[in-house]
Write a protein that holds these residues in place. Structure first.
Motif, PDB file in Angstrom:
ATOM      1  N   ALA A 216       0.825  -1.215   0.000  1.00 40.85           N
ATOM      2  CA  ALA A 216       0.000   0.000   0.000  1.00 40.85           C
ATOM      3  C   ALA A 216       0.853   1.257   0.000  1.00 40.85           C
ATOM      4  O   ALA A 216       0.534   2.244  -0.670  1.00 40.85           O
ATOM      5  CB  ALA A 216      -0.928  -0.012   1.212  1.00 40.85           C
ATOM      6  N   ARG A 217       1.973   1.237   0.725  1.00 39.03           N
ATOM      7  CA  ARG A 217       2.828   2.419   0.796  1.00 39.03           C
ATOM      8  C   ARG A 217       3.579   2.640  -0.521  1.00 39.03           C
ATOM      9  O   ARG A 217       3.997   3.760  -0.825  1.00 39.03           O
ATOM     10  CB  ARG A 217       3.813   2.295   1.962  1.00 39.03           C
ATOM     11  CG  ARG A 217       3.116   2.236   3.316  1.00 39.03           C
ATOM     12  CD  ARG A 217       4.079   2.100   4.461  1.00 39.03           C
ATOM     13  NE  ARG A 217       4.575   3.402   4.904  1.00 39.03           N
ATOM     14  CZ  ARG A 217       5.290   3.582   6.017  1.00 39.03           C
ATOM     15  NH1 ARG A 217       5.591   2.551   6.779  1.00 39.03           N
ATOM     16  NH2 ARG A 217       5.701   4.787   6.360  1.00 39.03           N
ATOM     17  N   SER A 219       2.180   1.877  -3.471  1.00 35.03           N
ATOM     18  CA  SER A 219       1.179   2.043  -4.529  1.00 35.03           C
ATOM     19  C   SER A 219       0.527   3.419  -4.415  1.00 35.03           C
ATOM     20  O   SER A 219       0.124   3.833  -3.335  1.00 35.03           O
ATOM     21  CB  SER A 219       0.114   0.955  -4.408  1.00 35.03           C
ATOM     22  OG  SER A 219      -0.907   1.127  -5.357  1.00 35.03           O
ATOM     23  N   ARG A 220       0.408   4.140  -5.532  1.00 40.79           N
ATOM     24  CA  ARG A 220      -0.220   5.460  -5.559  1.00 40.79           C
ATOM     25  C   ARG A 220      -1.219   5.504  -6.715  1.00 40.79           C
ATOM     26  O   ARG A 220      -0.809   5.567  -7.873  1.00 40.79           O
ATOM     27  CB  ARG A 220       0.829   6.563  -5.739  1.00 40.79           C
ATOM     28  CG  ARG A 220       1.849   6.673  -4.628  1.00 40.79           C
ATOM     29  CD  ARG A 220       1.192   7.218  -3.337  1.00 40.79           C
ATOM     30  NE  ARG A 220       2.215   7.514  -2.335  1.00 40.79           N
ATOM     31  CZ  ARG A 220       2.730   6.640  -1.506  1.00 40.79           C
ATOM     32  NH1 ARG A 220       2.299   5.384  -1.560  1.00 40.79           N
ATOM     33  NH2 ARG A 220       3.643   6.992  -0.625  1.00 40.79           N
ATOM     34  N   PRO A 221      -2.527   5.497  -6.434  1.00 35.33           N
ATOM     35  CA  PRO A 221      -3.133   5.267  -5.124  1.00 35.33           C
ATOM     36  C   PRO A 221      -3.186   3.780  -4.816  1.00 35.33           C
ATOM     37  O   PRO A 221      -2.968   2.949  -5.695  1.00 35.33           O
ATOM     38  CB  PRO A 221      -4.545   5.827  -5.311  1.00 35.33           C
ATOM     39  CG  PRO A 221      -4.836   5.575  -6.762  1.00 35.33           C
ATOM     40  CD  PRO A 221      -3.522   5.771  -7.483  1.00 35.33           C
ATOM     41  N   ALA A 222      -3.487   3.455  -3.569  1.00 35.27           N
ATOM     42  CA  ALA A 222      -3.541   2.055  -3.161  1.00 35.27           C
ATOM     43  C   ALA A 222      -4.780   1.387  -3.749  1.00 35.27           C
ATOM     44  O   ALA A 222      -5.896   1.866  -3.574  1.00 35.27           O
ATOM     45  CB  ALA A 222      -3.562   1.957  -1.639  1.00 35.27           C
ATOM     46  N   TRP A 224      -6.865  -1.478  -3.071  1.00 34.68           N
ATOM     47  CA  TRP A 224      -6.985  -2.372  -1.923  1.00 34.68           C
ATOM     48  C   TRP A 224      -7.398  -3.790  -2.297  1.00 34.68           C
ATOM     49  O   TRP A 224      -6.943  -4.751  -1.666  1.00 34.68           O
ATOM     50  CB  TRP A 224      -7.953  -1.792  -0.903  1.00 34.68           C
ATOM     51  CG  TRP A 224      -7.407  -0.545  -0.275  1.00 34.68           C
ATOM     52  CD1 TRP A 224      -7.842   0.732  -0.428  1.00 34.68           C
ATOM     53  CD2 TRP A 224      -6.268  -0.461   0.599  1.00 34.68           C
ATOM     54  NE1 TRP A 224      -7.056   1.610   0.279  1.00 34.68           N
ATOM     55  CE2 TRP A 224      -6.084   0.899   0.921  1.00 34.68           C
ATOM     56  CE3 TRP A 224      -5.392  -1.408   1.126  1.00 34.68           C
ATOM     57  CZ2 TRP A 224      -5.059   1.343   1.751  1.00 34.68           C
ATOM     58  CZ3 TRP A 224      -4.368  -0.977   1.955  1.00 34.68           C
ATOM     59  CH2 TRP A 224      -4.219   0.388   2.265  1.00 34.68           C
ATOM     60  N   ARG A 252      -6.800   2.656   5.047  1.00 35.42           N
ATOM     61  CA  ARG A 252      -6.646   4.016   4.541  1.00 35.42           C
ATOM     62  C   ARG A 252      -6.281   4.987   5.677  1.00 35.42           C
ATOM     63  O   ARG A 252      -5.440   5.879   5.511  1.00 35.42           O
ATOM     64  CB  ARG A 252      -7.936   4.466   3.844  1.00 35.42           C
ATOM     65  CG  ARG A 252      -7.763   5.694   2.956  1.00 35.42           C
ATOM     66  CD  ARG A 252      -9.067   5.998   2.219  1.00 35.42           C
ATOM     67  NE  ARG A 252      -9.529   4.868   1.440  1.00 35.42           N
ATOM     68  CZ  ARG A 252      -9.082   4.565   0.227  1.00 35.42           C
ATOM     69  NH1 ARG A 252      -8.130   5.292  -0.327  1.00 35.42           N
ATOM     70  NH2 ARG A 252      -9.564   3.522  -0.415  1.00 35.42           N
ATOM     71  N   LEU A 255      -2.597   4.429   6.669  1.00 38.28           N
ATOM     72  CA  LEU A 255      -1.702   5.051   5.696  1.00 38.28           C
ATOM     73  C   LEU A 255      -1.600   6.551   5.940  1.00 38.28           C
ATOM     74  O   LEU A 255      -0.513   7.139   5.868  1.00 38.28           O
ATOM     75  CB  LEU A 255      -2.200   4.791   4.277  1.00 38.28           C
ATOM     76  CG  LEU A 255      -1.738   3.532   3.555  1.00 38.28           C
ATOM     77  CD1 LEU A 255      -2.186   3.596   2.099  1.00 38.28           C
ATOM     78  CD2 LEU A 255      -0.245   3.341   3.634  1.00 38.28           C
ATOM     79  N   GLY A 256      -2.732   7.171   6.227  1.00 40.79           N
ATOM     80  CA  GLY A 256      -2.726   8.603   6.498  1.00 40.79           C
ATOM     81  C   GLY A 256      -1.898   8.936   7.724  1.00 40.79           C
ATOM     82  O   GLY A 256      -1.127   9.910   7.723  1.00 40.79           O
ATOM     83  N   ARG A 259       1.842   8.592   6.886  1.00 42.52           N
ATOM     84  CA  ARG A 259       2.347   9.632   6.007  1.00 42.52           C
ATOM     85  C   ARG A 259       2.550  10.949   6.747  1.00 42.52           C
ATOM     86  O   ARG A 259       3.453  11.717   6.400  1.00 42.52           O
ATOM     87  CB  ARG A 259       1.375   9.824   4.834  1.00 42.52           C
ATOM     88  CG  ARG A 259       1.459   8.711   3.800  1.00 42.52           C
ATOM     89  CD  ARG A 259       0.347   8.810   2.783  1.00 42.52           C
ATOM     90  NE  ARG A 259       0.415   7.697   1.821  1.00 42.52           N
ATOM     91  CZ  ARG A 259      -0.613   7.280   1.096  1.00 42.52           C
ATOM     92  NH1 ARG A 259      -1.776   7.887   1.190  1.00 42.52           N
ATOM     93  NH2 ARG A 259      -0.468   6.262   0.266  1.00 42.52           N
TER      94      ARG A 259
END
Length: 267
Positions: A216-217, A219-222, A224, A252, A255-256, A259
């Motif tokens: 997930a980290r 991948s932009r965007p993740a 899922w 999600r 991840l926020g 970050r």
């Protein structure tokens, strides 16, 4: 040769560890502002040395057993930490106690190494020019303090082989790995608890979680659904449920958090 060094918030790798080193990875953390950090759980034991106002006397060190859920910690500006994550099965060699004795616990390093050896480590850490140098000092102390590697006992070798298969093959289930190794799930659970301090299903859950989090980290965007399939979850709902169980929030949301504030190893 030294273990890889992971530096928060940016990652930097040093040379790969030697095959005989009990340290799998080194991390350093420097806080440039007050803030909450996420302490993620891992299946490996860890030794952490802290500098700053949060540490007892300005410098302390602890051994941290296997945890299964994240915690949030408020860290103050100027606090620094160096963390050495040990290889699976290295607990007795490095700390003199088995992994189950430390599961879910945080133990002062002097209670395991003794006051003299720990004070000597503190003296060396206090003289380090920066946190990267302190990480190298911590690793050298672990290597010097650890007992010589002995022939691995059969049950330990079996548990480590099972752990390797669960960690590297996303689709492998505990029952499938037990069948491959010719043992029952019950026997495999006993071996895991004796060797790693956690059962195979809990171990698989943690490795799945970190496999998904890494994907997930990166991948932009993740995406899922794809991350869930690649990491070994039944579906996206399974991934969300396990993230809530381990991190207390949705994927999600985690991840926020990472970050904006970063992570600090594990508790």
């Amino acid at each position: 040769m030294h273990s890889p060094i992971v530096q928060e918030p940016r990652v930097a790798r040093a040379s790969l560890p030697s095959s005989g080193s009990p340290v799998a990875e080194l991390s350093v953390l420097e806080c440039d502002r007050d803030g909450q950090r996420v302490a993620l759980p891992y299946a490996e034991l860890q030794i952490v040395a802290r500098f700053g106002v949060s540490a007892r006397g300005g410098l302390d060190a602890h051994a941290m057993g296997v945890g299964q859920s994240a915690r949030r910690k408020m860290l103050r500006r100027g606090q620094r930490s160096v963390m050495a994550r040990l290889r699976l099965g290295a607990s007795e060699r490095v700390l003199g106690v088995s992994a189950p004795e430390l599961t879910g616990r945080i133990v002062a390093l002097e209670d395991l190494w003794g006051k003299a050896d720990t004070e000597h480590l503190y003296e060396r850490l206090a003289g380090a020019r920066d946190t990267v140098a302190a990480a190298a000092i911590l690793e050298s102390a672990i290597v010097a303090r650890s007992a010589p590697a002995q022939a691995v006992r059969a049950h330990t070798s079996l548990a480590l082989e099972a752990a390797k298969r669960l960690a590297t093959r996303s689709a492998s289930s505990v029952s499938a790995v037990a069948d491959e190794l010719g043992v029952s799930e019950r026997h495999l659970r006993r071996l895991f608890l004796e060797t790693l301090g956690v059962g195979p299903k809990a171990y698989a859950k943690l490795t799945r979680f970190h496999r998904a989090l890494r994907a997930a980290r990166e991948s932009r965007p993740a995406g899922w659904a794809g991350i869930a399939a690649g990491a070994g979850y039944y579906d996206q709902a399974h991934l969300i449920a396990e993230f809530r169980s381990i991190a207390g929030v949705t994927p999600r949301e985690l991840l926020g958090e990472l970050r904006t504030s970063g992570s600090i190893g594990r508790v």
